[in-house]
Design a protein around this motif. Structure first.
Motif, PDB file in Angstrom:
ATOM      1  N   ASN A  89       0.835  -1.206   0.000  1.00 29.36           N
ATOM      2  CA  ASN A  89       0.000   0.000   0.000  1.00 29.36           C
ATOM      3  C   ASN A  89       0.864   1.248   0.000  1.00 29.36           C
ATOM      4  N   ILE A  90       0.217   2.393   0.028  1.00 29.07           N
ATOM      5  CA  ILE A  90       0.917   3.662  -0.055  1.00 29.07           C
ATOM      6  C   ILE A  90       1.851   3.879   1.123  1.00 29.07           C
ATOM      7  N   ASN A  91       1.558   3.269   2.274  1.00 27.25           N
ATOM      8  CA  ASN A  91       2.430   3.440   3.439  1.00 27.25           C
ATOM      9  C   ASN A  91       3.834   2.895   3.171  1.00 27.25           C
ATOM     10  N   SER A  92       3.906   1.753   2.487  1.00 26.91           N
ATOM     11  CA  SER A  92       5.211   1.181   2.143  1.00 26.91           C
ATOM     12  C   SER A  92       5.974   2.123   1.225  1.00 26.91           C
ATOM     13  N   LEU A  93       5.279   2.663   0.254  1.00 29.27           N
ATOM     14  CA  LEU A  93       5.909   3.601  -0.674  1.00 29.27           C
ATOM     15  C   LEU A  93       6.369   4.857   0.040  1.00 29.27           C
ATOM     16  N   GLU A  94       5.517   5.402   0.888  1.00 23.50           N
ATOM     17  CA  GLU A  94       5.855   6.629   1.603  1.00 23.50           C
ATOM     18  C   GLU A  94       7.049   6.419   2.525  1.00 23.50           C
ATOM     19  N   ASN A  95       7.121   5.261   3.171  1.00 22.80           N
ATOM     20  CA  ASN A  95       8.252   4.971   4.058  1.00 22.80           C
ATOM     21  C   ASN A  95       9.572   4.968   3.292  1.00 22.80           C
ATOM     22  N   LEU A  96       9.570   4.353   2.118  1.00 23.49           N
ATOM     23  CA  LEU A  96      10.793   4.299   1.326  1.00 23.49           C
ATOM     24  C   LEU A  96      11.187   5.670   0.793  1.00 23.49           C
ATOM     25  N   MET A  97      10.197   6.456   0.418  1.00 21.05           N
ATOM     26  CA  MET A  97      10.492   7.781  -0.122  1.00 21.05           C
ATOM     27  C   MET A  97      11.107   8.696   0.936  1.00 21.05           C
ATOM     28  N   ASN A  98      10.892   8.367   2.203  1.00 14.40           N
ATOM     29  CA  ASN A  98      11.354   9.237   3.292  1.00 14.40           C
ATOM     30  C   ASN A  98      12.334   8.535   4.221  1.00 14.40           C
ATOM     31  N   LEU A  99      13.054   7.534   3.708  1.00 14.14           N
ATOM     32  CA  LEU A  99      14.020   6.813   4.526  1.00 14.14           C
ATOM     33  C   LEU A  99      15.130   7.739   5.027  1.00 14.14           C
ATOM     34  N   LYS A 100      15.523   7.525   6.265  1.00 13.55           N
ATOM     35  CA  LYS A 100      16.702   8.202   6.778  1.00 13.55           C
ATOM     36  C   LYS A 100      17.940   7.456   6.281  1.00 13.55           C
ATOM     37  N   SER A 101      19.042   8.156   6.210  1.00 11.44           N
ATOM     38  CA  SER A 101      20.271   7.539   5.718  1.00 11.44           C
ATOM     39  C   SER A 101      20.665   6.331   6.559  1.00 11.44           C
ATOM     40  N   SER A 102      20.414   6.419   7.874  1.00 11.45           N
ATOM     41  CA  SER A 102      20.767   5.321   8.774  1.00 11.45           C
ATOM     42  C   SER A 102      19.888   4.089   8.555  1.00 11.45           C
ATOM     43  N   GLU A 103      18.732   4.269   7.900  1.00 10.76           N
ATOM     44  CA  GLU A 103      17.821   3.166   7.616  1.00 10.76           C
ATOM     45  C   GLU A 103      18.011   2.604   6.213  1.00 10.76           C
ATOM     46  N   SER A 104      18.873   3.233   5.444  1.00  8.91           N
ATOM     47  CA  SER A 104      19.024   2.875   4.045  1.00  8.91           C
ATOM     48  C   SER A 104      20.250   2.001   3.827  1.00  8.91           C
ATOM     49  N   ILE A 105      20.384   1.509   2.606  1.00  4.86           N
ATOM     50  CA  ILE A 105      21.520   0.666   2.250  1.00  4.86           C
ATOM     51  C   ILE A 105      22.832   1.432   2.341  1.00  4.86           C
ATOM     52  N   MET A 106      22.763   2.762   2.347  1.00  2.00           N
ATOM     53  CA  MET A 106      23.972   3.560   2.457  1.00  2.00           C
ATOM     54  C   MET A 106      24.645   3.418   3.816  1.00  2.00           C
ATOM     55  N   SER A 107      23.949   2.819   4.777  1.00  2.00           N
ATOM     56  CA  SER A 107      24.567   2.564   6.079  1.00  2.00           C
ATOM     57  C   SER A 107      25.392   1.283   6.071  1.00  2.00           C
ATOM     58  N   ASN A 108      25.367   0.539   4.962  1.00  2.00           N
ATOM     59  CA  ASN A 108      26.195  -0.657   4.808  1.00  2.00           C
ATOM     60  C   ASN A 108      27.533  -0.234   4.223  1.00  2.00           C
ATOM     61  N   SER A 109      28.615  -0.497   4.940  1.00  6.14           N
ATOM     62  CA  SER A 109      29.928   0.005   4.532  1.00  6.14           C
ATOM     63  C   SER A 109      30.376  -0.582   3.195  1.00  6.14           C
ATOM     64  N   ASP A 110      30.032  -1.851   2.935  1.00  2.00           N
ATOM     65  CA  ASP A 110      30.447  -2.453   1.675  1.00  2.00           C
ATOM     66  C   ASP A 110      29.699  -1.819   0.503  1.00  2.00           C
ATOM     67  N   PHE A 111      28.392  -1.591   0.684  1.00  2.00           N
ATOM     68  CA  PHE A 111      27.643  -0.935  -0.385  1.00  2.00           C
ATOM     69  C   PHE A 111      28.141   0.483  -0.592  1.00  2.00           C
ATOM     70  N   LYS A 112      28.463   1.158   0.489  1.00  2.00           N
ATOM     71  CA  LYS A 112      28.931   2.542   0.371  1.00  2.00           C
ATOM     72  C   LYS A 112      30.214   2.605  -0.456  1.00  2.00           C
ATOM     73  N   GLU A 113      31.099   1.641  -0.238  1.00  2.92           N
ATOM     74  CA  GLU A 113      32.330   1.581  -1.031  1.00  2.92           C
ATOM     75  C   GLU A 113      32.004   1.293  -2.501  1.00  2.92           C
ATOM     76  N   PHE A 114      31.092   0.337  -2.720  1.00  2.00           N
ATOM     77  CA  PHE A 114      30.649  -0.001  -4.072  1.00  2.00           C
ATOM     78  C   PHE A 114      30.053   1.222  -4.768  1.00  2.00           C
ATOM     79  N   HIS A 115      29.181   1.917  -4.060  1.00  2.00           N
ATOM     80  CA  HIS A 115      28.496   3.078  -4.634  1.00  2.00           C
ATOM     81  C   HIS A 115      29.478   4.162  -5.053  1.00  2.00           C
ATOM     82  N   LYS A 116      30.520   4.332  -4.284  1.00  2.00           N
ATOM     83  CA  LYS A 116      31.532   5.349  -4.578  1.00  2.00           C
ATOM     84  C   LYS A 116      32.280   5.027  -5.871  1.00  2.00           C
ATOM     85  N   ASN A 117      32.398   3.729  -6.183  1.00  9.79           N
ATOM     86  CA  ASN A 117      33.187   3.303  -7.340  1.00  9.79           C
ATOM     87  C   ASN A 117      32.342   2.969  -8.575  1.00  9.79           C
TER      88      ASN A 117
END
Length: 333
Positions: free
Chosen positions: A179-207
């Motif tokens: 439902n829309i609640n799931s969509l709204e939650n993702l659209m407003n994720l905090k950085s600490s709740e997102s994949i960007m808080s994973n150090s390996d992904f963060k390194e991947f994303h940078k490259n």
């Protein structure tokens, strides 16, 4: 009760297919705020495409889309003349679709069996195209599009929702109702709740380059709730925190592919004796992983004889030879 059911079987089904197909087929993706921050932390697979090198589709001398999909274009013109015009305009000017063709698009799959696609947009252009398509079917946009906290959305099926705001369009699909609640939650994720808080992904994303894939072993427990615990007990390894990356850079005369696979310390320091001692129980629980492991490295023409897929045919000498070969594989710290 799904209010879209009366429409979905006919006109709305075609309308949804056209809308989603246009988004999926043409986008190349990004926006001022990088959509990686909207990918949930429990995502185990992320695909990212940087559209900078794909933004000149309309300048091709012989457009591949026209050659390969002319019959589909003709069918689209029969059902939706405005839809055909949208496609024609896109081929001349990719940005006319309302998609940021020089940005980044992200797709992800998460451990709660949610699949998502983030597409950067120009809302004004995109909504004008949507209105024109609806007009072909003599349908009012407001009948299907709703608004919650400046997020516009429509839901053709209970397992799927399509939404957008001023900067990004999102397509979400779940294996159960969404439902829309799931969509709204993702659209407003905090950085600490997102994949960007994973150090390996963060390194991947940078490259990241033009085409990129990141995957983690967190998907393994999805298939059986007690899988991780059984693996730990029988083999002595942890199935979490193993990561794979593939980064592709497109050049005029070549593709440069960089692949990395990182394993956690429990795998780097696996107790080979424990693995051998528990091989019967491992086979009982998980099939014949040794056979699959050998075939993945050596191919199906492996000199090892498995007979009836029984470990009795796998001698101590053969097992020791396998371990020696596996030790030669570079461990990634």
């Amino acid at each position: 009760m799904n209010i879209f059911r009366p429409f979905f079987s006919k006109k709305f089904a075609l309308l949804s297919v056209i809308f989603v197909t246009v988004l999926l087929f043409f986008v190349s993706c990004g926006q001022k705020k990088d959509n990686a921050v909207r990918i949930p932390r429990n995502a185990f697979c992320v695909i990212m495409c940087d559209g900078t090198k794909f933004s000149n589709i309309g300048n091709l001398d012989e457009n591949i889309f026209i050659k390969e999909y002319q019959s589909q274009l003709n069918m689209l013109a029969a059902y939706s003349p405005n839809g055909k015009k949208i496609v024609d305009n896109f081929l001349k000017d990719p940005n006319s679709l309302g998609i940021d063709m020089k940005g980044k698009i992200y797709g992800f799959a998460s451990t709660d069996k949610l699949v998502g696609l983030y597409i950067p947009i120009n809302r004004k252009k995109l909504e004008a195209n949507i209105n024109n398509i609806f007009a072909d079917f003599q349908m009012e946009v407001s009948t299907f599009i709703k608004n919650k906290n400046e997020i516009f959305y429509m839901q053709p099926e209970s397992e799927m929702i399509i939404g957008w705001n001023d900067n990004v369009a999102v397509i979400l699909y779940a294996n159960n109702e969404i439902n829309i609640n799931s969509l709204e939650n993702l659209m407003n994720l905090k950085s600490s709740e997102s994949i960007m808080s994973n150090s390996d992904f963060k390194e991947f994303h940078k490259n990241c380059k033009d085409l990129n894939l990141w995957i983690s072993s967190d998907f393994v427990p999805i298939f059986e709730n007690e899988f991780s615990e059984k693996v730990m007990n029988l083999i002595g390894i942890d199935v979490a925190n193993n990561y794979g990356q593939m980064i592709v850079e497109l050049q005029r005369d070549r593709f440069i592919v960089t692949s990395t696979f990182k394993v956690n310390k429990t795998i780097q320091k696996i107790d080979q004796n424990k693995l051998y001692e528990n091989r019967k129980e491992i086979e009982k629980e998980f099939g014949n992983p040794i056979k699959e492991l050998i075939e993945s490295f050596l191919g199906t023409s492996s000199p090892f004889n498995f007979g009836n897929d029984n470990y009795d045919d796998f001698t101590d000498e053969e097992y020791q030879q396998l371990l020696e070969e596996l030790e030669e594989i570079e461990e990634v710290e």
